[in-house]
Design an enzyme around this catalytic site. Structure first.
Site, mmCIF file in Angstrom:
data_model
loop_
_atom_site.group_PDB
_atom_site.id
_atom_site.type_symbol
_atom_site.label_atom_id
_atom_site.label_comp_id
_atom_site.label_asym_id
_atom_site.label_seq_id
_atom_site.Cartn_x
_atom_site.Cartn_y
_atom_site.Cartn_z
ATOM 1 C CE LYS A 220 1.239 -6.498 2.525
ATOM 2 N NZ LYS A 220 -0.222 -6.735 2.547
ATOM 3 C CE LYS B 218 1.707 -25.865 -3.424
ATOM 4 N NZ LYS B 218 2.929 -26.519 -3.859
ATOM 5 C CG HIS C 8 -7.477 7.958 15.336
ATOM 6 N ND1 HIS C 8 -8.200 7.166 16.202
ATOM 7 C CD2 HIS C 8 -8.384 8.628 14.567
ATOM 8 C CE1 HIS C 8 -9.500 7.337 15.960
ATOM 9 N NE2 HIS C 8 -9.636 8.219 14.990
ATOM 10 N N PRO D 287 -2.133 -0.380 3.846
ATOM 11 C CG PRO D 287 -1.083 1.072 5.326
ATOM 12 C CD PRO D 287 -2.284 0.181 5.191
ATOM 13 C CD GLU D 288 -1.904 -4.031 -1.190
ATOM 14 O OE1 GLU D 288 -1.252 -4.267 -2.214
ATOM 15 O OE2 GLU D 288 -3.141 -4.182 -1.135
ATOM 16 N NE ARG E 88 -10.474 -0.610 9.905
ATOM 17 C CZ ARG E 88 -10.856 -1.408 8.910
ATOM 18 N NH1 ARG E 88 -10.494 -1.123 7.659
ATOM 19 N NH2 ARG E 88 -11.582 -2.480 9.152
#
Length: 269
Positions: A57, A150, A90, A2-3, A109
């Site tokens: 997030k 950079k 889960h 998930p972002e 997970r």
């Protein structure tokens, strides 16, 4: 994983059911996810949920006596259910409300997290972060200044939370393709015009993903259990070997900063 869009979609989905409601109890079916689940979360029992916000997030469930901080990790999702809905495999955390509903956290997970912070004391995980990408603070002038000198690859640069939060792998790939910028280009070599285009595409891509309910590739589900539909909009992510939607050449894949990166070697310079 998930972002930002998926986390924002989760926030939008659970907020109407939770803001103004009282926390009855927490149920923990495991003592640990990515980190130990703090028992201090139980200090929030009996408290009214004043707001549910997002930083990067992380979801912040705010009360007068502290904040529950939730990170979905690699495979986490949140659903609002009736209190008597039986837990499945889960389902690790329930936040019970006095209105007969529960917020249920599922994470196959176990790379996600539930944390606690005291009132007016931001948690350490929220420190040293750049601006939110959908705010005016994130603009071409800002990133061009940060990128001066950079040599880091532009894809790694825009995924650095110290520069801007929440531009995850999927959306970095898509935004760079739309901007015709090669992901290995040194960040300090982009022109002001390229920065303007890239910032616009990052914002637009994230906004469309939120409107589409996020991206479901494997585990993510919205608060109502439905998948996100932005996967149907993906142009390059996960499409190595397929024809470029612009020029027809085969899309390429390589690792940049340990992350799978997808691009067109012809269109992106």
């Amino acid at each position: 994983m998930p972002e930002l869009p998926e986390v924002e979609v989760s926030r939008m989905g659970i907020s109407p059911h939770m803001i103004g409601q009282t926390i009855k109890a927490f149920v923990f079916r495991t003592p640990k996810l990515r980190w130990d689940i703090p028992q201090k979360l139980k200090k929030l029992e009996g408290q009214v949920i004043r707001n549910i916000s997002r930083r990067a997030k992380y979801l912040l469930i705010e009360t007068d006596e502290g904040t529950a901080i939730v990170h979905l990790g690699m495979s986490g999702s949140l659903r609002v259910l009736d209190a008597d809905f039986p837990p499945a495999k889960h389902d690790h955390v329930d936040l019970k409300l006095t209105n007969g509903k529960i917020l249920r956290y599922n994470d196959p997970r176990r790379f996600g997290a539930w944390l606690w912070s005291a009132p007016n004391e931001p948690h350490a995980v929220l420190g040293h972060m750049g601006p939110e990408p959908l705010t005016e603070e994130f603009n071409a002038d800002y990133v061009a200044e940060k990128a001066k000198g950079k040599r880091v690859a532009i894809k790694q640069f825009i995924m650095d939370n110290k520069i801007v939060v929440g531009v995850g792998n999927i959306y970095a790939n898509e935004s760079l393709f739309k901007s015709r910028i090669h992901p290995t280009r040194p960040a300090g070599k982009l022109t002001k015009k390229e920065w303007q285009l890239l910032v616009e595409n990052i914002k637009a891509t994230l906004e469309i993903a939120i409107q589409q309910g996020g991206t479901t590739l494997k585990d993510f589900a919205q608060a109502d259990g439905k998948p996100g539909y932005f996967a149907q909009e993906l142009l390059v992510y996960g499409k190595a070997g397929e024809p470029c939607p612009e020029c027809g050449e085969a899309l390429q894949e390589q690792k940049i900063g340990q992350r799978n990166t997808f691009f067109c070697g012809v269109c992106q310079k």
